[in-house]
Each structure stands twice: as structure tokens, then as C-alpha cells.
Design a protein around this motif. Structure first.
Motif, PDB file in Angstrom:
ATOM      1  N   LYS A  72      -2.188  -2.631   4.922  1.00  0.00           N
ATOM      2  CA  LYS A  72      -1.091  -3.386   5.266  1.00  0.00           C
ATOM      3  C   LYS A  72      -0.980  -4.761   4.562  1.00  0.00           C
ATOM      4  O   LYS A  72      -1.600  -5.224   3.587  1.00  0.00           O
ATOM      5  N   VAL A  73       0.472  -5.101   4.755  1.00  0.00           N
ATOM      6  CA  VAL A  73       0.958  -6.215   3.917  1.00  0.00           C
ATOM      7  C   VAL A  73       1.628  -7.253   5.177  1.00  0.00           C
ATOM      8  O   VAL A  73       2.587  -6.577   5.855  1.00  0.00           O
ATOM      9  N   VAL A  74       1.344  -8.456   4.936  1.00  0.00           N
ATOM     10  CA  VAL A  74       2.159  -9.469   5.839  1.00  0.00           C
ATOM     11  C   VAL A  74       3.248 -10.169   5.165  1.00  0.00           C
ATOM     12  O   VAL A  74       3.008 -10.617   4.214  1.00  0.00           O
ATOM     13  N   LYS A 118      -0.390 -17.214  -3.007  1.00  0.00           N
ATOM     14  CA  LYS A 118      -1.685 -17.533  -3.472  1.00  0.00           C
ATOM     15  C   LYS A 118      -2.711 -17.271  -2.294  1.00  0.00           C
ATOM     16  O   LYS A 118      -2.384 -18.049  -1.211  1.00  0.00           O
ATOM     17  N   GLY A 119      -3.850 -16.518  -2.671  1.00  0.00           N
ATOM     18  CA  GLY A 119      -4.669 -16.609  -1.557  1.00  0.00           C
ATOM     19  C   GLY A 119      -4.661 -15.398  -0.580  1.00  0.00           C
ATOM     20  O   GLY A 119      -5.279 -15.039   0.382  1.00  0.00           O
ATOM     21  N   ALA A 120      -3.192 -14.703  -0.781  1.00  0.00           N
ATOM     22  CA  ALA A 120      -2.947 -13.451   0.070  1.00  0.00           C
ATOM     23  C   ALA A 120      -4.349 -12.493   0.266  1.00  0.00           C
ATOM     24  O   ALA A 120      -4.938 -12.333  -0.524  1.00  0.00           O
ATOM     25  N   LYS A 121      -4.358 -12.177   1.609  1.00  0.00           N
ATOM     26  CA  LYS A 121      -5.502 -11.455   2.000  1.00  0.00           C
ATOM     27  C   LYS A 121      -5.358  -9.924   1.669  1.00  0.00           C
ATOM     28  O   LYS A 121      -6.179  -8.929   1.631  1.00  0.00           O
ATOM     29  N   HIS A 122      -3.955  -9.476   1.276  1.00  0.00           N
ATOM     30  CA  HIS A 122      -3.753  -7.980   0.837  1.00  0.00           C
ATOM     31  C   HIS A 122      -2.921  -7.960  -0.437  1.00  0.00           C
ATOM     32  O   HIS A 122      -1.729  -7.851  -0.651  1.00  0.00           O
ATOM     33  N   PRO A 123      -3.556  -8.650  -1.629  1.00  0.00           N
ATOM     34  CA  PRO A 123      -2.857  -9.114  -2.901  1.00  0.00           C
ATOM     35  C   PRO A 123      -2.372  -7.694  -3.586  1.00  0.00           C
ATOM     36  O   PRO A 123      -1.280  -7.738  -4.137  1.00  0.00           O
ATOM     37  N   LYS A 124      -2.897  -6.472  -3.669  1.00  0.00           N
ATOM     38  CA  LYS A 124      -2.449  -5.405  -4.208  1.00  0.00           C
ATOM     39  C   LYS A 124      -1.006  -4.960  -3.655  1.00  0.00           C
ATOM     40  O   LYS A 124      -0.074  -4.680  -4.050  1.00  0.00           O
ATOM     41  N   ALA A 125      -1.177  -4.987  -2.076  1.00  0.00           N
ATOM     42  CA  ALA A 125      -0.106  -4.439  -1.343  1.00  0.00           C
ATOM     43  C   ALA A 125       1.110  -5.099  -1.485  1.00  0.00           C
ATOM     44  O   ALA A 125       2.134  -5.084  -1.431  1.00  0.00           O
ATOM     45  N   ALA A 126       0.690  -6.736  -1.879  1.00  0.00           N
ATOM     46  CA  ALA A 126       1.543  -7.717  -1.832  1.00  0.00           C
ATOM     47  C   ALA A 126       2.515  -7.438  -3.321  1.00  0.00           C
ATOM     48  O   ALA A 126       3.569  -7.515  -3.256  1.00  0.00           O
TER      49      ALA A 126
END
Length: 347
Positions: free
Chosen positions: A34-36, A264-272
Motif C-alpha cells: 500500500k501507499v499512504v 522523507k522517512g516514508a514507510k512505503h518508499p518504493k510504492a511512493a
């Protein structure tokens, strides 16, 4: 086969072995489930983009519409980000948050195709929508001859009680008031800028907290004159059959860039990163152009957009959005506390 050719083909084979694994890693990179997304865009727009992104990638999109609270929410969560992507809001805000170290850079495939006006030179944010803010009037109440020719005319007493406007909670209004002030500041005449805004305020019949109420007021002939983002003017003219005419201001009109960035610090960096790639691409921008009248920044998407986006011409105001990012909050606090409705009781 000659020895020279054998060496040549051996080198090519070696290069292929070096290149193929890298490409495979890029194409096989597994996205998070998922991505938020924190956004200022309306839910119907977000749903359209989210559904298309999910269909393409299988990644679930969890979005939250935060309107004017978006930047403050991202700031508050700096130590423990709860979102992966910031989507929407003017470039001046993105420039502020970049300085506060709240984004990481990205390099989407389409980055080089976007005009430098619509992106950060270091890749920390990109514009997905360009949003001109233009004056307009109700042609049943006001003639073209009587309509203002430039923003500075809005301070003329002949327009007393003939203007309705958004308040400074609206990102487009904040950007516009600030851009107008900056025109005075660049000449070393900021004090005159505040006098202009106060005189303009004296002519404003009422401020509205929502765009729909603002246009309803013009439509029901409460006042003939206002300003708003171009797509909203076109929407109301075409869909709601309002007799609205756009004013191409002599000194130009502010063009706000709605941005997108990876937090920065995204928990889902690839999806972001994948969401940024999709949301700024030709497909998504053209989709929003045709369904929601949002003007793309991507040249290829403009070609697939409604005809009016290619036909309407307007002058662009010279605004230093980077410099404005530093001062906008302070200026708008002063506008809200000292300017808004300050001249109403003196009429």
C-alpha cells in the motif's frame, strides 16, 4: 571470425551481462502492498487516480484529504511520518517543506519533459497541475468596458460592494494575495501593497470559505466580480451555464503549481516513488484534465486535454514562488488579523 571481431563480440556480451541484471532488478523491484497519500485534492479526484494506480500496480492507495492542514500535518509527523506522499498544494508550500528537510528526491521518467517552472531543480517535488488564478465577472451585471483591466483596479472605489472573494484559508487565495503583495515588495513599496489590499478589502462585499459558495454568490448576482482558479471558472461557465467572462490582467495573473513529493522517512518508499511516477505521467494528468478540467504540466497531456486548455491565452505574472514561500505565512497572518474586513464599518 577474425580475432578483432571475437574481441568485439566478447566485449558486447560482457556489457550485456552487466546491464541486464540491473534492468531486471529495476523491473522486478517489489512494491509495498500500500501507499499512504496526504492531499488537498477532492475525494473524487483522488479516487480516480487511486483506482487507476491500483489497477496498474496492485498497490492499495490509502488517501486522506487534509485541505489547508496538509503542510502542518506533514510537519507535525516529521519524526514519525504516517504518510508516504504529499499530493496537492502550491509550490510555495513545497519549497518551504523542502527547506525543512521533509522530502526525498525522486527522478520519474517524465521529469525532463516538464518545464523548469513546474519542478524543483533538485527533484524534491514536481508540479502535476498548473493552476492560473484569473479575475472574472458576471456579464449580466457588468460590461467588459466597466470590468477591471488589472488587479490594481480592484482597489478603485467604483468597485465598492462589487467583489466577492475567498478567504485566506483557500490555498489559491493565499497565493494570490501574496503574489500581489510581492509585486509591490520587488519595487521596495511593500507598505503600498498593504494599502492596496486594505483598499481592495473595502470593496469586498463578502468573503467565502468555499469555492462553491463563492460562485453561487456571483451566479445569484450578489456581486459581479471575483477571482478564482481558471478551471473553476470554466467549470461554472460550461457545466452550470453561468454568464462568466475571464479577465486577462495587464500585469499578468499568478499561476500556481500543484505539486507532488515523496515524504522523507516514508514507510512505503518504493510504492511512493511509483505513485509519483504515475500521478505526474501523461495518462493521469490527461485523465484529470478531461474529467476535472485540471490543466496539466506535462506537454503530452496538454495535447490530450480539453480544447479550451490549448485555446485560452493569458499573461503570466512574474512571481518568485521560492521567495514567496518564506514570507507567505507571515503575510497571510497579517492579512487575516489586520486587513480582512478592516474597512467595512467605515463605509
Amino acid at each position: 571470425m577474425k580475432i578483432g571481431n571475437r574481441i568485439k563480440w566478447a566485449v558486447l556480451a560482457l556489457l550485456a551481462l552487466m546491464i541486464i541484471p540491473a534492468a531486471a532488478i529495476a523491473s522486478d523491484a517489489k512494491l509495498e502492498e500500500k501507499v499512504v497519500v496526504y492531499s488537498t485534492h477532492g475525494e473524487s479526484m483522488l479516487e480516480l487516480v487511486a483506482d487507476a494506480f491500483e489497477a496498474k500496480t496492485g498497490v492499495e492507495v490509502e488517501f486522506i484529504n487534509l485541505k489547508g492542514e496538509l503542510a502542518d500535518r506533514v510537519r507535525a509527523e516529521k519524526a514519525n511520518p504516517q504518510s508516504d506522499v504529499m499530493y496537492g498544494g502550491p509550490s510555495s508550500v513545497y519549497q518551504e517543506l523542502k527547506k525543512e528537510d521533509l522530502f526525498v528526491p525522486s527522478t520519474p521518467e517524465w521529469a525532463a519533459k516538464i518545464n523548469p517552472l513546474f519542478k524543483d531543480k533538485d527533484g524534491y517535488w514536481y508540479g502535476t497541475i498548473q493552476t492560473p488564478v484569473l479575475m472574472f465577472y458576471n456579464s449580466k451585471m457588468m460590461s467588459k468596458a466597466d470590468a477591471p483591466k488589472d488587479w490594481w483596479d480592484l482597489a478603485d472605489k467604483k468597485y465598492s460592494n462589487k467583489i466577492v472573494s475567498r478567504n485566506a484559508l483557500s490555498s489559491s487565495a493565499r497565493a494570490t494575495y501574496s503574489a500581489l503583495l510581492q509585486q509591490f515588495e520587488k519595487k521596495g513599496e511593500l507598505a503600498d501593497g498593504w494599502k492596496f489590499l486594505k483598499a481592495m478589502d473595502g470593496n469586498v462585499k463578502r468573503y467565502y470559505g468555499s469555492g462553491s459558495l463563492q460562485f453561487q454568490a456571483v451566479g445569484r448576482e450578489e456581486a459581479p466580480l471575483s477571482f478564482a482558479v481558471l478551471n473553476s471558472v470554466v467549470d461554472n461557465k460550461i457545466k452550470n451555464k453561468m454568464p462568466l467572462e475571464i479577465i486577462d490582467a495587464e500585469s499578468g495573473s499568478p499561476v500556481i503549481t500543484d505539486g507532488i513529493a515523496v515524504i522523507k522517512g516514508a514507510k512505503h518508499p518504493k510504492a511512493a516513488q511509483a505513485f509519483v511516477e504515475f500521478a505526474g505521467g501523461t495518462e493521469a494528468q490527461a485523465m484529470l484534465a478531461n474529467k476535472f478540467n485540471r490543466m496539466p504540466t506535462h506537454p503530452a497531456a496538454i495535447e490530450k486535454a480539453p480544447e479550451w486548455m490549448r485555446e485560452i491565452k493569458f499573461k503570466v505574472m512574474d512571481v518568485d514562488w521560492g521567495a514567496l514561500a518564506v514570507k507567505q505565512s507571515e503575510w497571510m497572518q497579517k492579512w487575516d488579523s489586520e486587513i480582512k474586513d478592516s474597512g467595512k464599518d467605515k463605509k
